[in-house]
Design an enzyme around this catalytic site. Structure first.
Site, PDB file in Angstrom:
ATOM      1  N   HIS A 228       0.862  -1.193   0.000  1.00 13.64           N
ATOM      2  CA  HIS A 228       0.000   0.000   0.000  1.00 13.64           C
ATOM      3  C   HIS A 228       0.896   1.239   0.000  1.00 13.64           C
ATOM      4  CE1 HIS A 228      -3.358   2.587   0.596  1.00 13.64           C
ATOM      5  NE2 HIS A 228      -3.605   2.380   1.872  1.00 13.64           N
ATOM      6  N   HIS A 267      -2.311  -2.509  -9.468  1.00 15.81           N
ATOM      7  CA  HIS A 267      -3.302  -1.852  -8.619  1.00 15.81           C
ATOM      8  C   HIS A 267      -4.514  -2.770  -8.510  1.00 15.81           C
ATOM      9  CE1 HIS A 267      -6.010   1.207  -7.010  1.00 15.81           C
ATOM     10  NE2 HIS A 267      -4.911   1.878  -6.714  1.00 15.81           N
ATOM     11  N   ASP A 318       2.627   5.545  -6.994  1.00 21.77           N
ATOM     12  CA  ASP A 318       3.899   5.489  -6.262  1.00 21.77           C
ATOM     13  C   ASP A 318       5.101   5.473  -7.203  1.00 21.77           C
ATOM     14  OD1 ASP A 318       2.097   3.422  -4.086  1.00 21.77           O
ATOM     15  OD2 ASP A 318       2.818   5.433  -3.623  1.00 21.77           O
TER      16      ASP A 318
HETATM   17  C1  SDX Z   1      -1.478   2.057  -3.426  1.00 17.46           C
HETATM   18  O1  SDX Z   1      -6.227   0.759  -3.224  1.00 17.46           O
HETATM   19  C2  SDX Z   1      -5.719   1.893  -3.510  1.00 17.46           C
HETATM   20  O2  SDX Z   1      -6.368   2.765  -4.050  1.00 17.46           O
HETATM   21  C3  SDX Z   1      -4.258   2.064  -3.095  1.00 17.46           C
HETATM   22  C4  SDX Z   1      -3.614   3.353  -3.551  1.00 17.46           C
HETATM   23  C5  SDX Z   1      -4.227   4.551  -2.849  1.00 17.46           C
HETATM   24  O3  SDX Z   1      -4.153   5.650  -3.405  1.00 17.46           O
HETATM   25  O4  SDX Z   1      -4.669   4.380  -1.682  1.00 17.46           O
HETATM   26  O5  SDX Z   1      -3.781   3.490  -4.950  1.00 17.46           O
HETATM   27  C6  SDX Z   1      -2.125   3.376  -3.204  1.00 17.46           C
HETATM   28  O6  SDX Z   1      -1.403   1.287  -2.508  1.00 17.46           O
HETATM   29  C7  SDX Z   1      -0.980   1.692  -4.795  1.00 17.46           C
HETATM   30  C8  SDX Z   1      -0.359   0.265  -4.839  1.00 17.46           C
HETATM   31  C9  SDX Z   1       1.061   0.346  -4.268  1.00 17.46           C
HETATM   32  N1  SDX Z   1       1.612  -1.013  -4.121  1.00 17.46           N
HETATM   33  C10 SDX Z   1       2.585  -1.458  -4.943  1.00 17.46           C
HETATM   34  O7  SDX Z   1       3.061  -0.825  -5.868  1.00 17.46           O
HETATM   35  C11 SDX Z   1       3.091  -2.837  -4.575  1.00 17.46           C
HETATM   36  C12 SDX Z   1       3.242  -3.700  -5.835  1.00 17.46           C
HETATM   37  N2  SDX Z   1       1.910  -3.971  -6.347  1.00 17.46           N
HETATM   38  C13 SDX Z   1       1.345  -5.286  -6.107  1.00 17.46           C
HETATM   39  O8  SDX Z   1       1.657  -5.802  -4.841  1.00 17.46           O
HETATM   40  C14 SDX Z   1      -0.113  -5.386  -6.525  1.00 17.46           C
HETATM   41  O9  SDX Z   1      -0.206  -4.861  -7.787  1.00 17.46           O
HETATM   42  C15 SDX Z   1      -1.181  -4.779  -5.645  1.00 17.46           C
HETATM   43  C16 SDX Z   1      -1.121  -5.286  -4.254  1.00 17.46           C
HETATM   44  C17 SDX Z   1      -1.095  -3.295  -5.649  1.00 17.46           C
HETATM   45  C18 SDX Z   1      -2.543  -5.182  -6.240  1.00 17.46           C
HETATM   46  O10 SDX Z   1      -2.554  -6.520  -6.308  1.00 17.46           O
HETATM   47  P1  SDX Z   1      -3.907  -7.388  -6.496  1.00 17.46           P
HETATM   48  O11 SDX Z   1      -4.963  -6.602  -7.135  1.00 17.46           O
HETATM   49  O12 SDX Z   1      -4.215  -8.039  -5.212  1.00 17.46           O
HETATM   50  O13 SDX Z   1      -3.453  -8.405  -7.576  1.00 17.46           O
HETATM   51  P2  SDX Z   1      -2.521  -9.607  -7.276  1.00 17.46           P
HETATM   52  O14 SDX Z   1      -1.478  -9.254  -6.241  1.00 17.46           O
HETATM   53  O15 SDX Z   1      -3.380 -10.793  -7.035  1.00 17.46           O
HETATM   54  O16 SDX Z   1      -1.758  -9.725  -8.680  1.00 17.46           O
HETATM   55  C19 SDX Z   1      -2.382 -10.380  -9.789  1.00 17.46           C
HETATM   56  C20 SDX Z   1      -1.218 -10.976 -10.565  1.00 17.46           C
HETATM   57  C21 SDX Z   1      -0.336 -11.848  -9.686  1.00 17.46           C
HETATM   58  O17 SDX Z   1       0.269 -12.799 -10.545  1.00 17.46           O
HETATM   59  P3  SDX Z   1      -0.120 -14.347 -10.310  1.00 17.46           P
HETATM   60  O18 SDX Z   1       0.268 -14.676  -8.889  1.00 17.46           O
HETATM   61  O19 SDX Z   1      -1.626 -14.432 -10.560  1.00 17.46           O
HETATM   62  O20 SDX Z   1       0.718 -15.056 -11.353  1.00 17.46           O
HETATM   63  O21 SDX Z   1      -0.349  -9.920 -11.033  1.00 17.46           O
HETATM   64  C22 SDX Z   1       0.920 -10.048 -10.416  1.00 17.46           C
HETATM   65  C23 SDX Z   1       0.740 -10.926  -9.195  1.00 17.46           C
HETATM   66  O22 SDX Z   1       1.956 -11.613  -8.908  1.00 17.46           O
HETATM   67  N3  SDX Z   1       1.347  -8.728  -9.989  1.00 17.46           N
HETATM   68  C24 SDX Z   1       2.607  -8.328  -9.936  1.00 17.46           C
HETATM   69  C25 SDX Z   1       2.550  -7.003  -9.479  1.00 17.46           C
HETATM   70  N4  SDX Z   1       1.279  -6.649  -9.275  1.00 17.46           N
HETATM   71  C26 SDX Z   1       0.526  -7.720  -9.579  1.00 17.46           C
HETATM   72  N5  SDX Z   1       3.764  -8.989 -10.213  1.00 17.46           N
HETATM   73  C27 SDX Z   1       4.897  -8.279 -10.048  1.00 17.46           C
HETATM   74  N6  SDX Z   1       4.925  -6.995  -9.606  1.00 17.46           N
HETATM   75  C28 SDX Z   1       3.783  -6.338  -9.329  1.00 17.46           C
HETATM   76  N7  SDX Z   1       3.824  -5.082  -8.906  1.00 17.46           N
END
Ligand code: SDX
Length: 385
Positions: A228, A267, A318
């Site tokens: 997050h 996201h 971010d």
């Molecule tokens: C913020 O909610 C909000 O509005 C938050 C925010 C706000 O203003 O409040 O926008 C601020 O928190 C932005 C997000 C910041 N976090 C990151 O940058 C951390 C990296 N991002 C990931 O951890 C991920 O993208 C999430 C947690 C943000 C969202 O993940 P989801 O929707 O739960 O999706 P997921 O983790 O299930 O991913 C789906 C697939 C997975 O692959 P598989 O396991 O199905 O093979 O996509 C992949 C994930 O591994 N994936 C990524 C990735 N994001 C998703 N793989 C590598 N790097 C990534 N960043």
């Protein structure tokens, strides 16, 4: 097992209405009380957007002047807060400093309220509390960075508006207009984003009729996590690991092979790019030019294009804000505290919205533990059957 559908992470679950912001992944847009966020970022001071989130309308000149006067009156670092931060070990994480500071502000403000039922406060009291935290956080964030650097506290200046004063207290010098503008835009973009994890945390705490400060402290804890708010700090760690643009491909090969999450990408709601990125990227571009750092832009664009090409996962806010804060001179450890200083406006708007139409937030769980079983030798007591 009956056919219960679990929505892990509440993904895709709509739990309530909000009039504060609209995140629309289909049009890749974000509205604050109906206004597109990129329009607000291009035209308004952050103080006016805070007012909009709290009140539902942009302030007129008189209302903005009144908010600015109140914000100035609460800018200075409160001694009790400074003492609490100074009691923390030098290695304490800045988000723990911020959480401590918010706890102290709340404890001091609520000290004379004996009955816990009265702590929830009236709408006017909670608006005052919201403005108090909005005004107090810049000095707390600035003090944290200067303390870590062994630099003295810089008192606020009443002749500077919110963004310029925040930069003054952090760096002890007046920032150039292009930096003030980029910083102001970043605060507006970070201010609010519907039911993200930290905001929803604040609403859960509020739903029990706990007080606004307790809800904000809980939200700070949620924002700390790298999935997050902690992601902007993590983006810089990735940039430091990669070094220069020509290392990106090899670095990504290793990172993806190790199944690493690439911070600043992806996201839960936006799946074709974060609506805020173009505005923050434009601010980053002005800083790259201002500081003559084409190397930062080369690394940024190479990593983005490589990762998008390989995984089809787009940058979130971010990703541009990390390098932008780095160019402004903020320490990487200060990045997530900056997110707190901005998001406290959205959190408090949601706290007040939850209070205005409250229902205790208590979802169900589906049990998948052991079947009922009993203690050997237990003799049933008729009274408890
Ligand atoms: C913020 O909610 C909000 O509005 C938050 C925010 C706000 O203003 O409040 O926008 C601020 O928190 C932005 C997000 C910041 N976090 C990151 O940058 C951390 C990296 N991002 C990931 O951890 C991920 O993208 C999430 C947690 C943000 C969202 O993940 P989801 O929707 O739960 O999706 P997921 O983790 O299930 O991913 C789906 C697939 C997975 O692959 P598989 O396991 O199905 O093979 O996509 C992949 C994930 O591994 N994936 C990524 C990735 N994001 C998703 N793989 C590598 N790097 C990534 N960043």
């Amino acid at each position: 097992m009956t056919d219960i559908e679990i929505k892990k992470g509440l993904a895709g679950v709509t739990v309530d209405y909000t009039a504060i912001s609209k995140v629309n992944p289909d049009t890749n847009s974000l509205l604050y009380r109906g206004y597109p966020v990129h329009e607000l970022a291009a035209t308004e001071p952050f103080e006016a957007v805070a007012y909009l989130l709290w009140h539902g309308e942009l302030p007129d000149a008189e209302q903005l002047a009144a908010l600015r006067a109140t914000e100035r009156a609460h800018r200075a670092l409160v001694p009790a807060v400074q003492q609490a931060i100074d009691l923390l070990p030098p290695g304490a994480h800045p988000m723990d400093e911020i959480r401590t500071a918010a706890s102290v502000i709340g404890a001091v403000d609520l000290a004379d309220i004996g009955n816990v039922m009265d702590a929830v406060g009236t709408p006017d009291e909670n608006l005052d509390r919201s403005i108090r935290l909005f005004a107090a956080l810049p000095a707390i964030v600035a003090y944290g960075q200067r303390r870590r650097r062994g630099e003295a506290l810089v008192p606020p200046r009443d002749d500077l508006d919110y963004a310029a004063n925040f930069l003054w207290m952090t760096f002890g010098r007046e920032a150039d207009e292009v930096v003030v503008d980029a910083f102001n835009r970043s605060m507006i973009l970070y201010a609010e984003h519907s039911f993200n994890a930290s905001t929803f945390t604040a609403r859960v705490v509020t739903s029990t009729l706990s007080d606004l400060y307790s809800a904000v402290v809980a939200a700070i804890g949620a924002l700390k996590g790298p999935l997050h708010g902690g992601a902007n700090e993590a983006v810089l760690h990735i940039f430091d690991e990669i070094g220069t643009a020509d290392n990106v491909a090899a670095w990504l090969d290793q990172a993806l092979a190790a199944k690493r999450k690439i911070m600043g990408f992806g996201h839960r709601v936006y799946k074709r790019g974060d609506s805020r990125v173009p505005t923050m990227k434009a601010a980053l571009d002005t800083l790259v030019e201002h500081y003559d750092r084409p190397d930062v832009l080369a690394l940024y664009t190479t990593l983005e294009s490589e990762f998008v090409a390989r995984k089809g996962i787009y940058p979130n806010l971010d990703y541009p804000s990390g390098p932008a804060y780095n160019l402004m001179g903020f320490d990487t450890l200060t990045f997530t505290p900056l997110f707190v200083a901005a998001r406290v406006t959205g959190w408090t708007a949601h706290i007040m919205e939850q209070q205005a139409s409250n229902a205790l937030i208590r979802p169900l769980s589906a049990y998948n533990g052991p079947d009922e079983r009993h203690i050997e030798g237990y003799v049933p007591d008729a009274a408890v059957q």
